[in-house]
Design an enzyme around this catalytic site. Structure first.
Site, PDB file in Angstrom:
ATOM      1  N   SER A 121      43.685  49.916  40.384  1.00  0.00           N
ATOM      2  CA  SER A 121      43.100  49.395  41.622  1.00  0.00           C
ATOM      3  C   SER A 121      44.145  48.765  42.524  1.00  0.00           C
ATOM      4  O   SER A 121      45.039  48.066  42.076  1.00  0.00           O
ATOM      5  CB  SER A 121      42.044  48.344  41.302  1.00  0.00           C
ATOM      6  OG  SER A 121      40.915  48.932  40.735  1.00  0.00           O
ATOM      7  N   ASP A 125      37.770  47.173  51.452  1.00  0.00           N
ATOM      8  CA  ASP A 125      38.387  46.720  50.197  1.00  0.00           C
ATOM      9  C   ASP A 125      39.896  46.499  50.396  1.00  0.00           C
ATOM     10  O   ASP A 125      40.718  47.313  49.978  1.00  0.00           O
ATOM     11  CB  ASP A 125      38.121  47.761  49.109  1.00  0.00           C
ATOM     12  CG  ASP A 125      38.399  47.237  47.704  1.00  0.00           C
ATOM     13  OD1 ASP A 125      38.690  46.028  47.569  1.00  0.00           O
ATOM     14  OD2 ASP A 125      38.305  48.034  46.750  1.00  0.00           O
ATOM     15  N   HIS A 172      38.846  43.721  45.834  1.00  0.00           N
ATOM     16  CA  HIS A 172      38.107  43.507  44.586  1.00  0.00           C
ATOM     17  C   HIS A 172      39.028  43.047  43.455  1.00  0.00           C
ATOM     18  O   HIS A 172      38.576  42.478  42.471  1.00  0.00           O
ATOM     19  CB  HIS A 172      37.329  44.765  44.191  1.00  0.00           C
ATOM     20  CG  HIS A 172      38.161  45.838  43.575  1.00  0.00           C
ATOM     21  ND1 HIS A 172      38.599  46.946  44.266  1.00  0.00           N
ATOM     22  CD2 HIS A 172      38.640  45.981  42.320  1.00  0.00           C
ATOM     23  CE1 HIS A 172      39.313  47.727  43.463  1.00  0.00           C
ATOM     24  NE2 HIS A 172      39.353  47.154  42.274  1.00  0.00           N
TER      25      HIS A 172
END
Length: 276
Positions: free
Chosen positions: A233, A136, A83
């Site tokens: 992230s 992910d 992402h």
């Protein structure tokens, strides 16, 4: 950062990109150097495999353009979250970003130590599902090999590092208070690997997310207080010297009953090997 509306961990969502852009172009907030939520300062020399993923063209030069984290798993291979390279985070197709870099060995993003590496190749998992966030993972290949000492081994299937209750550490340069106060220096926080049932209860497939134990691992503290947040992230979740997860998503930052959700490394190790 996380991508749910109240996301806490990492799924860099559109709000994150906007917030991060504002932070990088505005005067440094007084709290900019507070540590990860519930954490404390770290040094890259203690975690040399911790990497920053950056683009000055998109996120400015104030913090070296950092917008996500990553982990060095082989001399030329860095893993991060899929992402992080989404249009929602970058505002464009990642192929159009000409200055994507991986920064290694730079504790303070305001400085110029460590090294910046251009990318020879990028692979983003085409099976990544943005709706439920399964798979992910993205693989960044460096054109220059790093010393083996800069790498961290990936925990495979059945590794005891995944057992609930294990002490884990998260690393990153993200939001330190859940309010857009991005850190300039690396920080770390101690959490626990949690049972899959904890995250299944917290994220049963409602508006806050859908936890899938096959591709995700859960970590945090029962009462909250420590967590990754926006800007973290793709960063590493480490147990007993092995990489078990990458910051992926969650609801809020360090909120009780809303633990962090990470990409389960054992579920994507084959993809990393094939594309690294």
């Amino acid at each position: 950062m996380r991508t749910s509306p109240r996301s806490l961990l990492v799924v860099l969502a559109v709000p994150l990109v906007v917030a991060l852009a504002m932070v990088l172009t505005a005067p440094a907030p007084a709290s900019a150097d507070r540590v990860v939520i519930g954490g404390h300062p770290a040094r890259t020399v203690e975690a040399p495999w911790t990497a920053a993923v950056a683009s000055r063209a998109l996120f400015g030069g104030k913090r070296s353009g950092q917008f996500c984290g990553g982990a060095v798993v082989a001399p030329t291979t860095v893993v991060t979250a899929a992402h992080c390279l989404s249009r929602g985070v970058l505002g464009m197709d990642w192929r159009e970003v000409r200055d994507l870099r991986v920064i290694v060995g730079r504790n303070d993003l305001r400085k110029a130590d460590g090294r910046e590496y251009p990318l020879a190749r990028i692979w983003v998992n085409p099976a990544y599902e943005s709706d439920n966030r399964a798979g992910d993972i993205a693989v960044l290949t460096l054109g220059v090999a790093l010393p083996a000492a800069y790498t961290i081994p990936m925990a495979g299937k059945g590794d005891p590092a995944y057992r609930p209750g294990g002490r884990a550490a998260i690393y990153g340069w993200g939001d330190t208070g859940g309010d857009g106060s991005y850190a300039a220096t690396l920080r770390t926080a101690a959490v626990r690997v949690l049972a899959d049932t904890v995250c299944e209860t917290a994220y049963p497939g409602n508006a806050e997310g859908d936890y899938d134990a096959r591709s995700m691992v859960c970590a945090g503290l029962p009462d909250g207080g420590r967590d990754a947040c926006q800007g973290d992230s793709g960063g590493p979740l480490v147990v007993q010297g092995r990489l078990v997860g990458l910051v992926s998503w969650g609801s809020g930052c360090a909120v009780a009953g809303r633990p962090g959700v990470y990409t389960r490394i054992s579920a994507v190790a084959g993809l990393v090997a094939a594309h690294g």
